[in-house]
Enzyme design. Structure first.
Site, PDB file in Angstrom:
ATOM      1  N   ARG A  66       0.836  -1.195   0.000  1.00  7.28           N
ATOM      2  CA  ARG A  66       0.000   0.000   0.000  1.00  7.28           C
ATOM      3  C   ARG A  66       0.875   1.250   0.000  1.00  7.28           C
ATOM      4  O   ARG A  66       1.715   1.427   0.891  1.00  7.28           O
ATOM      5  CB  ARG A  66      -0.901  -0.008   1.235  1.00  7.28           C
ATOM      6  CG  ARG A  66      -1.999   1.042   1.132  1.00  7.28           C
ATOM      7  CD  ARG A  66      -3.205   0.620   1.909  1.00  7.28           C
ATOM      8  NE  ARG A  66      -2.923   0.663   3.329  1.00  7.28           N
ATOM      9  CZ  ARG A  66      -3.734   1.196   4.217  1.00  7.28           C
ATOM     10  NH1 ARG A  66      -4.880   1.714   3.837  1.00  7.28           N
ATOM     11  NH2 ARG A  66      -3.433   1.202   5.486  1.00  7.28           N
TER      12      ARG A  66
ATOM     13  N   THR B 172      -0.798   7.633  -1.428  1.00  7.33           N
ATOM     14  CA  THR B 172      -2.093   7.506  -2.131  1.00  7.33           C
ATOM     15  C   THR B 172      -3.013   6.492  -1.448  1.00  7.33           C
ATOM     16  O   THR B 172      -4.217   6.467  -1.719  1.00  7.33           O
ATOM     17  CB  THR B 172      -1.870   7.037  -3.581  1.00  7.33           C
ATOM     18  OG1 THR B 172      -1.319   5.715  -3.529  1.00  7.33           O
ATOM     19  CG2 THR B 172      -0.915   7.956  -4.337  1.00  7.33           C
TER      20      THR B 172
ATOM     21  N   ASP C 238      -2.867  -9.903  12.989  1.00  6.09           N
ATOM     22  CA  ASP C 238      -2.197  -9.869  11.681  1.00  6.09           C
ATOM     23  C   ASP C 238      -1.859 -11.310  11.277  1.00  6.09           C
ATOM     24  O   ASP C 238      -1.017 -11.960  11.904  1.00  6.09           O
ATOM     25  CB  ASP C 238      -0.928  -9.016  11.772  1.00  6.09           C
ATOM     26  CG  ASP C 238      -0.299  -8.828  10.397  1.00  6.09           C
ATOM     27  OD1 ASP C 238      -0.218  -7.683   9.939  1.00  6.09           O
ATOM     28  OD2 ASP C 238       0.109  -9.843   9.776  1.00  6.09           O
TER      29      ASP C 238
ATOM     30  N   ASP D  22       1.889 -11.998  10.482  1.00  4.60           N
ATOM     31  CA  ASP D  22       2.725 -12.032  11.688  1.00  4.60           C
ATOM     32  C   ASP D  22       2.485 -13.303  12.487  1.00  4.60           C
ATOM     33  O   ASP D  22       3.428 -13.913  13.003  1.00  4.60           O
ATOM     34  CB  ASP D  22       2.434 -10.819  12.576  1.00  4.60           C
ATOM     35  CG  ASP D  22       3.095  -9.558  12.037  1.00  4.60           C
ATOM     36  OD1 ASP D  22       4.013  -9.684  11.206  1.00  4.60           O
ATOM     37  OD2 ASP D  22       2.679  -8.458  12.442  1.00  4.60           O
TER      38      ASP D  22
HETATM   39  N1  URA Z   1      -4.865  -8.327   7.544  1.00  5.04           N
HETATM   40  C1  URA Z   1      -4.614  -9.065   8.659  1.00  5.04           C
HETATM   41  O1  URA Z   1      -3.642  -9.809   8.707  1.00  5.04           O
HETATM   42  N2  URA Z   1      -5.450  -8.969   9.692  1.00  5.04           N
HETATM   43  C2  URA Z   1      -6.551  -8.188   9.673  1.00  5.04           C
HETATM   44  O2  URA Z   1      -7.294  -8.164  10.656  1.00  5.04           O
HETATM   45  C3  URA Z   1      -6.788  -7.422   8.510  1.00  5.04           C
HETATM   46  C4  URA Z   1      -5.937  -7.513   7.463  1.00  5.04           C
END
Ligand code: URA
Length: 211
Positions: free
Chosen positions: A106, A110, A202, A205
């Protein structure tokens, strides 16, 4: 909330494994193992309507016409990096699938997704394509990935994720109404940072142990 483009896999094993994955104290190894297992179950569902044909074979006892998959090998497209976690389990179930990768980041100014990697199997226009990304959150990168796959010729696409937010499902339905979405759960909403609530954090992660 219901969406015409969405299938939620409510199988008890899927729901049980997802609960374990959501728990914050689940280890990286545990998360990864569960993801592998749940991906196979989701792959079973996302391939439910693959076209079939009949093949004449000989069993040890007699000849018969028996069903086999029709057409070219399907293409699995991992949306980097978290898509790779889903990919492993799906590949276990469909080992002969062709595999591609789409990398998007991302842009901070922008806020739009920018492509940094794109490598997909030949003949996408003649293959069932399954794009995999565990989290359908805002839908921005997923929609951009589907844009790229269509530009490369894909016409028969499914989107497979572990968790979806209503915002992402809606965005996908608006941008790509021809792309069915298969998921294990539709969560409540996004937070202000774009994380799915209640979610599982995430996904990248958690599967790669980077936090
Ligand atoms: N990407 C992720 O890994 N977790 C989320 O909650 C949203 C996007």
């Amino acid at each position: 909330m219901t969406f015409d483009n969405l299938t939620i896999v409510d199988h008890p094993l899927v729901q049980h494994k997802l609960t374990l994955m959501r728990e914050k104290d689940t280890s990286t190894a545990g998360f990864r193992q569960l993801l592998r297992e749940i991906s196979m179950l989701l792959a079973y569902e996302v391939t439910r309507d693959l076209p079939m044909t009949m093949k004449n074979i000989e069993t040890p006892l007699m000849e018969m016409d028996s069903p086999v998959l029709k057409g070219k090998k399907l293409a699995l497209i991992s949306i980097l990096r978290a898509g790779n976690g889903l990919l492993d389990g799906v590949l276990e179930l469909i080992p002969s699938a062709r595999v591609g990768f789409v990398g998007l980041y991302r842009d901070h100014k922008t806020l739009q997704p920018v492509q940094y990697y794109f490598k997909v199997p030949e003949g996408l226009n003649n293959r069932r394509v399954i794009a995999v990304d565990p989290m359908l959150a805002t839908g921005n990168s997923s929609v951009a990935a589907i844009d790229l796959l269509k530009a490369a010729g894909a016409t028969d696409i499914r989107f497979l994720c572990l968790l979806a937010a209503p915002e992402g499902v809606k965005r996908m339905a608006e941008a790509h109404p021809d792309v069915p979405v298969v998921t294990a759960a539709l969560d409540e909403k996004l937070n202000e940072l774009g994380y799915i609530l209640p979610g599982l954090g995430d996904a990248g992660d958690r599967m790669f142990g980077t936090k």
